[in-house]
Write an enzyme that holds these catalytic residues in place. Structure first.
Site: not given
Ligand code: IFM
Length: 449
Positions: A79, A123, A168, A295, A297, A354
């Protein structure tokens, strides 16, 4: 497992993700125009140590090596994003053939290596020329983006099946237009509301443009998510968590795209800042995407906080395990998010576009031992597989990121890669986590029911 060309939905993609401004370098090479991150990072005080994307991973020159690296690791999908002002230096109008040629060569390399390209159109690198015209605050931005999507689909679409329009859009709106920590560095809540609404309109314009040019294309959007749970069962905390979820997670964009309305928990707070007459656009926004990219985290506990405009704050949670980004590690939140997206919208396909973590990596004797990252990835992959077992149609997992790279305002101070980059020499070294992930990608094939 390599995707079957006849049926892209018949496999599970193990991939890695990057973004143009974070890895390419050479932002002005061969006639490219400036993007907002170029201007923002060159402005003193905006990024860690004044870091910029001028060189980054030098992927602009090393892309063939990077594709070979992925092939040798065993990854089935990649990606990446296209840098709008490489192709349209002023954002609209004049086309830069050298910019198109770069992505053409990259797609050729990927095709030859048997790696499925997942292309993101935006992006975060808006052409600076369009920011001068108001950027995402300008209603015309939807048309600019639609025209750009049509051009890319026509010129590069023969080798691409899966398109992500925006990455995002929440972060673009919030960090770029409310907090001001990201380009274009605006702090204006009305600009935030306009950026949300106009990005939705832009996504839909691109959706139509891509479908007109490539009717078989699968078109989706990649959304920011952080799982939230109420800090207590008090009515205030429970409703604060509901607002937090609607604000920074998938509902802000998927409710409009699937149901034609902003999330009910949020609309009263948000509507004063949306463009006047936004209600008239809502029916036209109801264009369900072919897939949604999640995405993910982190996750955290939320309490009611009347001091915040949006009405919530994060609990401190000093004992919770964290990454170098200070983000709490909560794999169960990925399972929760995937399950809720499926329950709420029943879209045909989901991808984890992500997932990954920054840790304090060190190169020693030519190796990077990063057991925390491997554990992080393992626990998040398990969450995805559990969601699949529960019937959620997740079709792929993309590690963020293939390479250590320019982490926006944090510059090169944080490393997210499964491949270490020596920023002095450009050398790439596969980390232990990259070896673990490559082995998983090579050996773990998952059939789709
Ligand atoms: O690096 C970023 C990415 O560009 C977008 N999502 C979160 C990642 C980590 O912060």
């Amino acid at each position: 497992m390599k995707p079957s060309p006849a049926d892209p939905a018949a496999t599970f993609y193990w991939g890695a993700a990057t973004a143009a401004y974070q890895i390419e370098g050479s932002p002005l090479a061969d006639g490219a125009g400036r993007c907002i991150w170029h201007e923002f990072s060159h402005t003193p005080g905006n990024t860690h140590a004044g870091d910029t994307g001028d060189v980054a991973c030098d992927h602009y020159h090393r892309f063939a090596e990077d594709v070979r690296l992925m092939r040798d690791m065993g990854l089935g999908a990649y990606r990446f994003s296209i840098r709008w002002p490489r192709i349209l230096p002023e954002g609209t109008g004049r086309v830069n053939p050298a910019g198109l040629a770069f992505y053409d060569r990259l797609l050729d390399e990927l095709t030859a290596a048997g790696i499925e390209p997942f292309v993101t159109l935006y992006h975060w690198d808006l052409p600076a020329a369009l920011q001068r015209r108001g950027g995402w605050s300008n209603r015309d931005s939807a048309g600019w983006f639609g025209d750009y999507a049509a051009l890319v689909a026509e010129k590069l679409g023969d080798r691409v099946r899966s398109w992500t329009t925006l990455n995002e859009p929440f972060v673009v709106a919030e960090q770029g237009h409310l907090v001001g920590a990201h380009a274009p560095g605006i702090r204006n809540i009305y600009a935030t509301g306009h950026a949300i609404h106009n990005q939705l309109r832009a996504h839909v314009a691109a959706w139509y443009a891509l479908k007109a040019s490539r009717p078989q294309a699968s078109v989706g959007i990649a959304l920011h998510n952080a799982a939230v749970w109420p800090a207590s069962q008090s009515e205030d905390d429970v409703s604060a968590a509901a607002v937090a979820h609607a604000w920074h997670n998938f509902p802000l964009f998927l409710d409009p795209l699937v149901y034609g309305s902003y999330p009910a928990e949020l609309e009263p707070k948000l509507s004063p800042y949306l463009p006047r007459g936004y209600e008239n656009d809502m029916e036209g926004l109801r264009v369900p995407p072919d897939f949604v990219g999640i995405n993910y985290y982190t996750g955290y506990l939320v309490h009611h906080d009347p001091g915040q405009w949006i009405g919530f704050g994060a609990e401190k949670e000093p004992e919770a395990p964290r990454t170098a980004m200070n983000w709490i590690i909560r794999p169960e939140g990925l399972h929760a998010i995937l399950s809720e997206v499926h329950r709420r919208y029943k879209l045909p396909t989901l991808f984890v576009t992500e997932s990954g973590a920054a840790f304090d990596d060190h190169l020693s004797n030519g190796a990077v031992h990063d057991p925390e990252r491997t554990a992080y990835l393992q626990s998040h992959v398990e969450a995805v597989l559990r969601a699949r077992d529960d019937g959620v149609p997740v079709q792929g997992y993309f590690v963020w990121s293939l390479l250590d790279n320019f982490e926006w305002a944090r510059g090169y101070s944080l490393r997210f890669g499964i491949v270490y980059v020596d920023f002095r020499t450009g050398e790439r070294i596969v980390k232990d986590s990259g070896r673990w992930y490559g082995e998983l990608a090579r050996t773990r094939s998952i059939a789709t029911p």
